[in-house]
Design a protein around this motif. Sequence first.
Motif, PDB file in Angstrom:
ATOM      1  N   GLY A   1      47.801  28.478  25.709  1.00 11.77           N
ATOM      2  CA  GLY A   1      48.169  28.599  27.109  1.00 11.77           C
ATOM      3  C   GLY A   1      47.190  29.376  27.973  1.00 11.77           C
ATOM      4  O   GLY A   1      47.327  29.394  29.198  1.00 11.77           O
TER       5      GLY A   1
ATOM      6  N   THR B   1      55.180  28.356  37.038  1.00  9.37           N
ATOM      7  CA  THR B   1      53.893  29.052  36.960  1.00  9.37           C
ATOM      8  C   THR B   1      53.360  29.335  38.357  1.00  9.37           C
ATOM      9  O   THR B   1      52.905  30.443  38.649  1.00  9.37           O
TER      10      THR B   1
ATOM     11  N   ARG C   1      43.669  28.266  34.892  1.00 10.47           N
ATOM     12  CA  ARG C   1      43.596  27.143  35.828  1.00 10.47           C
ATOM     13  C   ARG C   1      44.648  27.280  36.930  1.00 10.47           C
ATOM     14  O   ARG C   1      44.353  27.057  38.104  1.00 10.47           O
ATOM     15  N   GLU C   2      45.858  27.660  36.556  1.00 13.08           N
ATOM     16  CA  GLU C   2      46.932  27.770  37.540  1.00 13.08           C
ATOM     17  C   GLU C   2      46.714  28.945  38.489  1.00 13.08           C
ATOM     18  O   GLU C   2      47.019  28.849  39.674  1.00 13.08           O
TER      19      GLU C   2
ATOM     20  N   HIS D   1      45.413  27.237  30.555  1.00  8.02           N
ATOM     21  CA  HIS D   1      46.415  26.761  31.513  1.00  8.02           C
ATOM     22  C   HIS D   1      46.668  27.827  32.571  1.00  8.02           C
ATOM     23  O   HIS D   1      46.652  27.536  33.767  1.00  8.02           O
ATOM     24  N   TRP D   2      46.896  29.075  32.129  1.00  7.91           N
ATOM     25  CA  TRP D   2      47.164  30.161  33.084  1.00  7.91           C
ATOM     26  C   TRP D   2      45.956  30.426  33.969  1.00  7.91           C
ATOM     27  O   TRP D   2      46.099  30.651  35.164  1.00  7.91           O
TER      28      TRP D   2
END
Length: 78
Positions: free
Chosen positions: A55, A32, A61-62, A58-59
């Motif tokens: 997800g 990622t 945050r990343e 998550h994306w």
Amino acid sequence: MPTPKPYQHAGAKFLAERTRALLADEPGVGKTAQVVMACDKVRALKVWVICPAIGIYHWQREFTKWSSVTRDFTAGSY
């Protein structure tokens, strides 16, 4: 922004130099982050991530964690 590992720099460069690519590293090695860094390298301001609903955050945050570019986030079904 965290410090990427050398192979993450290599992966980001690999992705940024191609219009189509597969990043098939082992699970848990930072794919990622490599994708996010590749987006920065090609100066992509609009990025469409297709993932399950679980997800989305998550994306987000990343991208916030690994990117040096500020992007707006929009989540939804398209």
